[in-house]
Design a protein around this motif. Structure first.
Motif, PDB file in Angstrom:
ATOM      1  N   LEU A  83      67.085  36.552 -23.046  1.00 26.45           N
ATOM      2  CA  LEU A  83      65.997  35.616 -23.344  1.00 26.45           C
ATOM      3  C   LEU A  83      66.532  34.193 -23.471  1.00 26.45           C
ATOM      4  N   ALA A  84      67.709  34.052 -24.072  1.00 32.34           N
ATOM      5  CA  ALA A  84      68.319  32.730 -24.191  1.00 32.34           C
ATOM      6  C   ALA A  84      68.680  32.170 -22.819  1.00 32.34           C
ATOM      7  N   ASP A  85      69.170  33.044 -21.915  1.00 33.87           N
ATOM      8  CA  ASP A  85      69.461  32.591 -20.557  1.00 33.87           C
ATOM      9  C   ASP A  85      68.195  32.103 -19.860  1.00 33.87           C
ATOM     10  N   LEU A  86      67.095  32.814 -20.088  1.00 32.23           N
ATOM     11  CA  LEU A  86      65.850  32.465 -19.415  1.00 32.23           C
ATOM     12  C   LEU A  86      65.188  31.211 -19.984  1.00 32.23           C
ATOM     13  N   LEU A  87      65.121  31.121 -21.298  1.00 27.50           N
ATOM     14  CA  LEU A  87      64.323  30.066 -21.931  1.00 27.50           C
ATOM     15  C   LEU A  87      65.140  29.005 -22.656  1.00 27.50           C
ATOM     16  N   ARG A  97      54.624  22.898 -28.057  1.00 18.54           N
ATOM     17  CA  ARG A  97      53.323  23.356 -27.560  1.00 18.54           C
ATOM     18  C   ARG A  97      52.985  24.751 -28.074  1.00 18.54           C
ATOM     19  N   LEU A  98      53.842  25.285 -28.932  1.00 16.02           N
ATOM     20  CA  LEU A  98      53.612  26.610 -29.493  1.00 16.02           C
ATOM     21  C   LEU A  98      53.080  26.505 -30.917  1.00 16.02           C
ATOM     22  N   LEU A 106      60.755  31.838 -32.141  1.00 11.00           N
ATOM     23  CA  LEU A 106      61.459  31.688 -30.871  1.00 11.00           C
ATOM     24  C   LEU A 106      62.719  30.843 -31.036  1.00 11.00           C
ATOM     25  N   GLU A 107      62.623  29.749 -31.759  1.00 10.60           N
ATOM     26  CA  GLU A 107      63.799  28.905 -31.971  1.00 10.60           C
ATOM     27  C   GLU A 107      64.883  29.664 -32.725  1.00 10.60           C
ATOM     28  N   SER A 108      64.491  30.460 -33.695  1.00 13.03           N
ATOM     29  CA  SER A 108      65.464  31.250 -34.449  1.00 13.03           C
ATOM     30  C   SER A 108      66.154  32.261 -33.551  1.00 13.03           C
ATOM     31  N   ALA A 109      65.394  32.926 -32.663  1.00 11.47           N
ATOM     32  CA  ALA A 109      65.976  33.935 -31.775  1.00 11.47           C
ATOM     33  C   ALA A 109      66.912  33.315 -30.753  1.00 11.47           C
ATOM     34  N   LEU A 127      54.429  36.983 -28.805  1.00 11.52           N
ATOM     35  CA  LEU A 127      53.442  35.974 -28.430  1.00 11.52           C
ATOM     36  C   LEU A 127      54.110  34.654 -28.044  1.00 11.52           C
ATOM     37  N   ALA A 128      55.244  34.351 -28.666  1.00 14.08           N
ATOM     38  CA  ALA A 128      55.940  33.106 -28.343  1.00 14.08           C
ATOM     39  C   ALA A 128      56.446  33.109 -26.906  1.00 14.08           C
ATOM     40  N   VAL A 129      57.013  34.223 -26.465  1.00 11.54           N
ATOM     41  CA  VAL A 129      57.502  34.305 -25.076  1.00 11.54           C
ATOM     42  C   VAL A 129      56.337  34.188 -24.107  1.00 11.54           C
TER      43      VAL A 129
END
Length: 280
Positions: A83-87, A97-98, A106-109, A127-129
């Protein structure tokens, strides 16, 4: 509705880098041109990554945003890595915008600041993704390219699958590649957009192996040697190329009837697959 197609026959023309995959490549290209997504599957070395790269190179230019990840077995235990690689590179673009709870989760992950897990922040992360992909797509088409899905860390795979199943008409397309030994691709289709087509890559014919060897510079091999390479490799392009390389590096090629030289890298790859089998 998700469907699958198998392609074994060569087409009359071919794009670069997809020798023996022309018909499948053209069908996958049509699928992407129509707004759908593509899942490539088959055994190790069969050419999934080559086709994935060719497709993403062709369609990457038409997307405003291209998100990529390529997982490895040694890193599959690290949560949220894929997920970090993607986003990771677009986090600043979408975070404001979230909704606050989704942004925090999301920022924590992705950054590792603070604890985050699917058990603790499951709904907010999911939901964040989804919201992040929708936000990116609002500015233009998004292409998600993920190789070796079988090695995605479980947390990233769950989050990506949750979002993929709910994208609807959003301008997000996906090109996935996953290692499968048989027909066990259903669970990957279930974690893909509903309009995904699955393509199984089949072994190359003898003529296709010969063309592949010529294309990679292993020319002038006797017909009997090419026939033996095809037989020994089972039509697997990675195996065939490794055998061709070993022959090119061998100053004394085997005489008719002698076994082909098997390079250490290929021997190790095959042995690693055999080690997975039961002792009997």
């Amino acid at each position: 509705m998700t469907v699958r197609r198998d392609f074994k026959e060569p087409a009359r023309t071919r794009p670069d880098l997809v020798i023996g995959r022309e018909e499948m490549f053209n069908a996958a290209r049509d699928q992407l041109a129509g707004g759908g997504s593509v899942l490539l599957h088959g055994p190790a070395g069969i050419g999934k990554s080559t086709v994935l790269r060719a497709l993403s190179a062709e369609y990457g230019d038409s997307a405003r945003t291209v998100l990529r990840c390529s997982a490895t077995e040694s890193e599959s235990h690290l949560p949220f890595l894929a997920l970090a690689d993607l986003l990771g590179l677009v986090l600043d673009e979408v975070s404001e915008r979230l909704p606050a709870a989704q942004r925090t989760a999301l920022e924590s992950a992705l950054t590792g600041r603070g604890e985050s897990s699917l058990q603790r922040d499951g709904l907010a992360l999911r939901l964040a993704v989804l919201s992040a992909l929708r936000a990116l797509a609002a500015d233009g088409p998004v292409l998600v390219v993920a190789d070796d899905l079988q090695w995605l860390d479980p947390a990233s795979a769950e989050l990506l699958g949750f979002a993929a199943r709910r994208l609807g008409d959003t301008q997000v397309q996906m090109i996935f590649a996953v290692r499968t030994e048989g027909q066990e691709y259903d669970r990957y289709l279930n974690a893909s957009p509903p309009d995904t087509l699955a393509f199984r890559l089949s072994p190359l014919s003898r003529a296709q192996v010969s063309a592949l060897l010529d294309d990679r510079g292993y020319t002038g091999l006797p017909r009997s040697t090419v026939r033996e390479i095809h037989r020994t490799s089972g039509g697997n392009p990675l195996f065939a190329l490794e055998l061709g390389r070993a022959l090119a590096e061998n100053p004394t090629p085997p005489r008719p009837g002698e076994p082909l030289p098997v390079p250490t890298s290929l021997r190790a790859l095959v042995l690693s697959r055999l080690d997975m089998l039961p002792a009997e």
